[in-house]
Design an enzyme around this catalytic site. Structure first.
Site, PDB file in Angstrom:
ATOM      1  N   GLU A  42     -63.482  -7.552  27.323  1.00  0.00           N
ATOM      2  CA  GLU A  42     -62.018  -7.058  26.908  1.00  0.00           C
ATOM      3  C   GLU A  42     -61.441  -8.451  25.862  1.00  0.00           C
ATOM      4  O   GLU A  42     -61.262  -9.484  26.444  1.00  0.00           O
ATOM      5  CB  GLU A  42     -61.383  -7.158  28.130  1.00  0.00           C
ATOM      6  CG  GLU A  42     -61.328  -5.751  28.826  1.00  0.00           C
ATOM      7  CD  GLU A  42     -60.696  -5.845  30.198  1.00  0.00           C
ATOM      8  OE1 GLU A  42     -60.665  -4.486  30.596  1.00  0.00           O
ATOM      9  OE2 GLU A  42     -60.405  -6.723  30.711  1.00  0.00           O
ATOM     10  N   THR A  71     -73.953  -5.804  38.292  1.00  0.00           N
ATOM     11  CA  THR A  71     -72.686  -5.227  37.749  1.00  0.00           C
ATOM     12  C   THR A  71     -72.165  -3.870  37.697  1.00  0.00           C
ATOM     13  O   THR A  71     -73.040  -3.066  37.944  1.00  0.00           O
ATOM     14  CB  THR A  71     -72.817  -5.794  36.141  1.00  0.00           C
ATOM     15  OG1 THR A  71     -71.358  -5.650  35.861  1.00  0.00           O
ATOM     16  CG2 THR A  71     -73.303  -4.860  35.251  1.00  0.00           C
ATOM     17  N   ASN A 124     -55.054  -6.135  29.439  1.00  0.00           N
ATOM     18  CA  ASN A 124     -54.920  -6.233  31.027  1.00  0.00           C
ATOM     19  C   ASN A 124     -53.393  -6.470  31.568  1.00  0.00           C
ATOM     20  O   ASN A 124     -52.974  -6.268  32.574  1.00  0.00           O
ATOM     21  CB  ASN A 124     -55.678  -7.642  31.450  1.00  0.00           C
ATOM     22  CG  ASN A 124     -56.895  -7.421  31.548  1.00  0.00           C
ATOM     23  OD1 ASN A 124     -57.466  -6.388  32.266  1.00  0.00           O
ATOM     24  ND2 ASN A 124     -57.751  -8.129  30.927  1.00  0.00           N
ATOM     25  N   THR A 140     -65.122   3.121  30.738  1.00  0.00           N
ATOM     26  CA  THR A 140     -63.673   2.982  31.268  1.00  0.00           C
ATOM     27  C   THR A 140     -62.860   2.240  30.239  1.00  0.00           C
ATOM     28  O   THR A 140     -62.395   2.703  29.057  1.00  0.00           O
ATOM     29  CB  THR A 140     -63.551   2.237  32.690  1.00  0.00           C
ATOM     30  OG1 THR A 140     -64.210   1.104  32.625  1.00  0.00           O
ATOM     31  CG2 THR A 140     -63.879   3.159  33.718  1.00  0.00           C
ATOM     32  N   THR A 184     -50.014   0.835  32.484  1.00  0.00           N
ATOM     33  CA  THR A 184     -48.825   1.615  31.841  1.00  0.00           C
ATOM     34  C   THR A 184     -49.493   2.576  30.879  1.00  0.00           C
ATOM     35  O   THR A 184     -50.441   2.730  30.435  1.00  0.00           O
ATOM     36  CB  THR A 184     -48.132   0.394  31.267  1.00  0.00           C
ATOM     37  OG1 THR A 184     -48.683  -0.204  30.431  1.00  0.00           O
ATOM     38  CG2 THR A 184     -47.414  -0.341  32.282  1.00  0.00           C
ATOM     39  N   LYS A 199     -71.902  -0.004  31.930  1.00  0.00           N
ATOM     40  CA  LYS A 199     -70.633   0.115  31.332  1.00  0.00           C
ATOM     41  C   LYS A 199     -70.145  -1.137  31.701  1.00  0.00           C
ATOM     42  O   LYS A 199     -70.451  -1.851  33.079  1.00  0.00           O
ATOM     43  CB  LYS A 199     -69.932   1.280  31.820  1.00  0.00           C
ATOM     44  CG  LYS A 199     -69.740   1.508  33.198  1.00  0.00           C
ATOM     45  CD  LYS A 199     -68.760   0.741  34.017  1.00  0.00           C
ATOM     46  CE  LYS A 199     -67.426   0.912  33.322  1.00  0.00           C
ATOM     47  NZ  LYS A 199     -66.371   0.151  34.280  1.00  0.00           N
TER      48      LYS A 199
END
Lengths: 414, 414
Positions: free
Chosen positions: A280, A193, A409, A156, A414, A182
């Site tokens: 991230e 996870t 994040n 993702t 958006t 992932k």
């Protein structure tokens, strides 16, 4: 870019006899993008899973647990990305069941022999008009030699796909272990996870596989944190097809147990760490070792306090050897673990890599800012805390907090 | 810029009879910067304090606790910024005591009648060659009408000074309450925050003041979080000089108790919320209300899970009504509170401001993305979670996570 995560293009991912994989592009969230994976397992395979303990756990997690309880033989797993089917109420349950029914029909197997998994945005209903037509193409591609596209198909917000393979010998029998995972955000697993799948052709009894799946999750996926947020969809699955020809391993005392256990653990730890390396916005891979604790729980509480602290994580991003923030995090770990209420901080030794940086409640005499700076420049930073009050230990893997963490994040929807 | 925090320039901060304040510039970390504050309290005053539970608590915190136990009459408080004197071992204790001795000598009072406070960088020794010479100028400035410069003199990474004043009537006696606080980062108090001082001229007995200091901390400073990191130096002090002329209040049943309690609570909540409004990088002020919980602890666990979640905080920064992240945080609060293990998420109602956004385990039928977006544009966002399983509640005040949070904390020591 992920921190020291080798590209899977250079990894050989051998087939696991008894496991076939097939992907498709169903346009669930994005076009021209692998977003469906079917994993078919041969008759005789054992399948075990551990799942998120988030109370808002996703519909597919509920169905997985139910099917693992009901069904003596799991036949296939189906994973979609782009939509987590979490926070979707009764409709979400129906959608997960309809997915299983459609695949069961294609494969001519019972509905409750299918395990469904979803990952992606929360609170949106699954686009069934796109998902269901994507199953037949995935089934038509089923092949033993498809771990590479499988790793791509479950991503993702991941920047890089994650896979690992190893092999071992059980007497005369060669055993293969291959797995994929992932995850990059909402990572602080509490049982397992989102998502990890490891397969082997070793023969292992169901009860033993259940037992070691939980243990291996605790030693791998349950030792990582990117942002402290526990996902609604975390799932970790181990598959043992039994086609290696070894005598079924039914207990920890059996010959070969340690060999296959270590191979599975090595695979799970690699895949768990791969998620952190691709955390991230991550620019650093941080290993927190807590040693000589009274209990494993208190070692883990201190490890997580350091690994989750936004102040420690931003200091790491800045290559700042900010000892004070690490000590402060150790000091407040008692919030999460009652036994730490009597922790004597004067006995603690803190190391950055091999350098003693703090002891006796303050900075170590021998420590220099230059030594700390040198360690901070590296992409991999080891922090070791010696509590000097017991024999237990824990290791937590984490990453730093960067501008990109906020950007990723803030822009996610958006 | 702080979120809706009025400038103290427009606030009237009346003196509290019996309390004198004096500042100086000692160049502890920066030049031309108020960094020392002395607060002198008149004989007959009661002083109570609550302090951080961080095991790495700072040297001045140890000395404060000791002096509050030993001394029947506290005579003065001394606060320095620029250096926290935390993680400084035995030398740190000696430095805190030397500070008390120097001030005791200037004021001609016993050493253990002085309470020392430090705030700033951790793990550095106090620069005593600068600090000690700064005490005499502060003493020479002692004045009842100095709450404005006092608020300035205790700031560190704070963008704005924080102060509050209110008054009430106890029978014929006018009572003044004036207080100041500081803090912007490492804010997740566990007993009190770093630092809050509230003074009143009401007469309150020592045992009652001790009791309500703890209670008011729990209802104010212990309900905020900026980054989830509990400071090593958190301290909250209440002073009651007894010069208002009212009959000493000794129990909750006494006439006037509710009046003065509410004034003190109002002041503490204003000052606690002011810290969140000035949270590092904050662009939003977030109030999380958790209602109809089984226990106060579970309401608080859910409130903090939402308030601390980096995913929720970055979504708020992005004005993104990301319901899924809030639901996920509610779902994993069971990590911190065992009673939530049986939380039925289908019974939960989630509101953004007055808009019902989620119920029955998913998005509310009536909810529209436009309604959510409209609320997110505001600087103040109320999130209300109704668990519908009990009568207990809690409120947590927090802020968002922005690029500036990372910048401020990546650059802090450079």
């Amino acid at each position: 870019m992920p921190v020291n995560l080798p590209s899977i293009e250079n990894q050989i991912l051998p087939p696991v006899p008894g496991v076939r994989l097939g992907w498709s592009e169903a346009n669930i969230k994005k076009a021209n993008h692998k977003d469906i994976l079917v994993i078919e397992v041969a008759d005789g395979s054992r399948v075990s899973g551990v799942f998120t303990q988030n109370r808002f756990c996703a519909a597919p997690v509920h169905i997985c647990k139910q099917h693992l309880t009901e069904s003596a033989q799991i036949k296939a797993l189906v994973i979609n990305t782009g939509n987590a089917n979490a926070g979707t109420g009764e409709q979400g349950m129906q959608d997960a069941i309809a997915t299983c029914e459609h695949l069961a029909n294609l494969l001519q197997v019972p509905v409750n022999s299918i395990l469904p998994f979803s990952t992606g945005v929360i609170l949106e209903h699954l686009p069934m008009d796109k998902l269901l037509p994507g199953l037949a193409p995935a089934v038509s591609r089923l092949s033993e030699d498809a771990w590479h596209p499988a790793a791509w198909s479950i991503m993702t917000t991941d920047v890089a796909p994650k896979a690992y393979a190893t092999s071992c010998q059980l007497g005369e029998h060669s055993v293969q272990v291959t797995g994929i995972s992932k995850g990059a955000g909402m990572i602080h697993p509490n049982m397992a996870t989102m998502l990890g799948f490891i397969a082997t052709n070793a023969a292992i009894s169901q009860s033993l596989l259940d037992e070691i799946t939980k243990q291996i999750a605790d030693l791998s996926f349950n030792c990582i944190s990117v942002d402290g947020d526990t996902s609604t969809n975390d799932s970790f699955i181990m598959i043992a097809t039994g086609q290696a020809g070894n005598t079924e391993i039914t207990s920890r005392e059996d010959e070969g147990f340690e060999v296959i256990f270590q191979s599975l653990l090595e695979s799970a730890q690699y895949l768990a760490k791969a998620i952190v390396r691709d955390g991230e916005g991550a620019t650093k891979f941080i290993t927190v070792n807590v040693e000589s604790a009274l209990t494993h729980d208190e070692a883990k509480a201190i490890g997580y306090a350091i690994a989750k602290s936004p102040l420690v994580k931003t200091a790491m991003f800045a290559c700042d050897p900010n000892l004070g923030r690490v000590l402060a995090a150790i000091g407040y770990a008692s919030r999460d673990c009652a036994s730490l209420a009597d922790l004597d901080v004067d006995n603690i030794e803190l190391y950055f890599a091999e350098v003693l940086v703090a002891e006796k409640g303050g900075r170590a005499q021998s420590y220099t800012e230059e030594a700390g700076q040198k360690i901070m420049q590296k992409a991999e930073i080891d922090i070791t805390v010696k509590l000097n009050r017991g024999t237990q230990k824990a290791t937590i893997w984490s990453c730093d907090f960067s501008y990109d963490y906020v950007r990723i994040n803030a822009e996610y929807r958006t």
